[in-house]
Every structure is written in C-alpha cells, then in structure tokens.
Enzyme design. Structure first.
Site, PDB file in Angstrom:
ATOM      1  N   PRO A  57       0.830  -1.216   0.000  1.00  0.00           N
ATOM      2  CG  PRO A  57       0.052  -0.947   2.211  1.00  0.00           C
ATOM      3  CD  PRO A  57       0.860  -1.866   1.319  1.00  0.00           C
ATOM      4  CB  CYS A  58       3.055   2.655  -2.583  1.00  0.00           C
ATOM      5  SG  CYS A  58       1.854   2.481  -3.907  1.00  0.00           S
TER       6      CYS A  58
END
Length: 108
Positions: A57-58
């Site tokens: 989940p950048c």
DNA sequence: CAGTTGACGGCCC
DNA sequence: GGGGCCGCCAACT
C-alpha cells in the site's frame, strides 16, 4: 516462511506491507524501520518500482509533513488521498494529521 | 567502474 | 508559514 529480505528494497517493501489500515507512515519512518533512516530517498525509489501494488500500500506512505507526493501521479495525487480517506485517514487541506494518523510503530 | 537520478529529510532564509 | 539548498544512500544507465 519467514523470509528475511536482504536487499534494501525488499526490506522496505516488508515495512510498507506492515502498515496497518487507517494509518500512514512517512518515508523516513519506513526507512528507519527498514534499517536506516537515511534511506528516505531509497524508499521513494523502492516504491517507485512497486513490484506489488496490491501487497504494498504505497499510498499509505506520505512525506514527513503528511503531504502526499506529487510525483505519485498514480492517476492523480488526489487518488492517493481518496484511498487514504477510505482507510479512515482524515485529510486537512491536502495533508494528513500526522500526530494522529502516523503509524504508531512499536519500533523500540 | 563511474556518473546520474530520485515517490525525502533537515536546516536556512 | 512558505520556499529553497544541501546532504544521504541505493539503484539504474
């Protein structure tokens, strides 16, 4: 199996993956958890390649100011804000309240 | 092997 | 409070 990432990149990916929902982490924080606080730039580069956007989940990674990176351009920086809000993160004037939503890492 | 780049962080004006 | 410069490290060409 407990995979022990040896490369800086893989280490960073592991840290980002540990970011809980409803929280955000700064590049420097991820870098510090990855092993070195000065990897801030390396973290950005690591997420840039982002080999697994679904597992990493950048978008939960923001700058120390709680602002989303303009270079994200993943369909628009606004997209990242939208995803974070969906996680329960409150945005104020385009920035996150770090003192409330910053990932409370049990890091020593 | 060497040079340049890059999704940052911290300090200064 | 806002904007700009330098510094750090690893990966890419």
């Amino acid at each position: 199996m407990t995979q022990q990432p040896k490369n800086s990149f893989e280490r960073i990916y592991e840290v980002v993956r540990r970011i809980p929902r409803g929280k955000v982490a700064s590049y420097g924080q991820v870098a510090a958890l990855a092993g070195n606080r000065r990897w801030s730039r390396v973290v950005g580069y690591a997420l840039h390649v982002n080999p697994d956007e679904e597992g990493i989940p950048c978008y939960r990674v923001v700058t120390k100011d709680g602002c989303v990176s303009s270079a994200f351009a993943f369909g628009g920086a606004n997209r990242q804000v939208e995803l974070l809000e969906a996680d329960g993160v409150e945005f104020i004037d385009g920035h996150v309240d770090m003192k409330r939503f910053q990932w409370d890492t049990p890091w020593i």
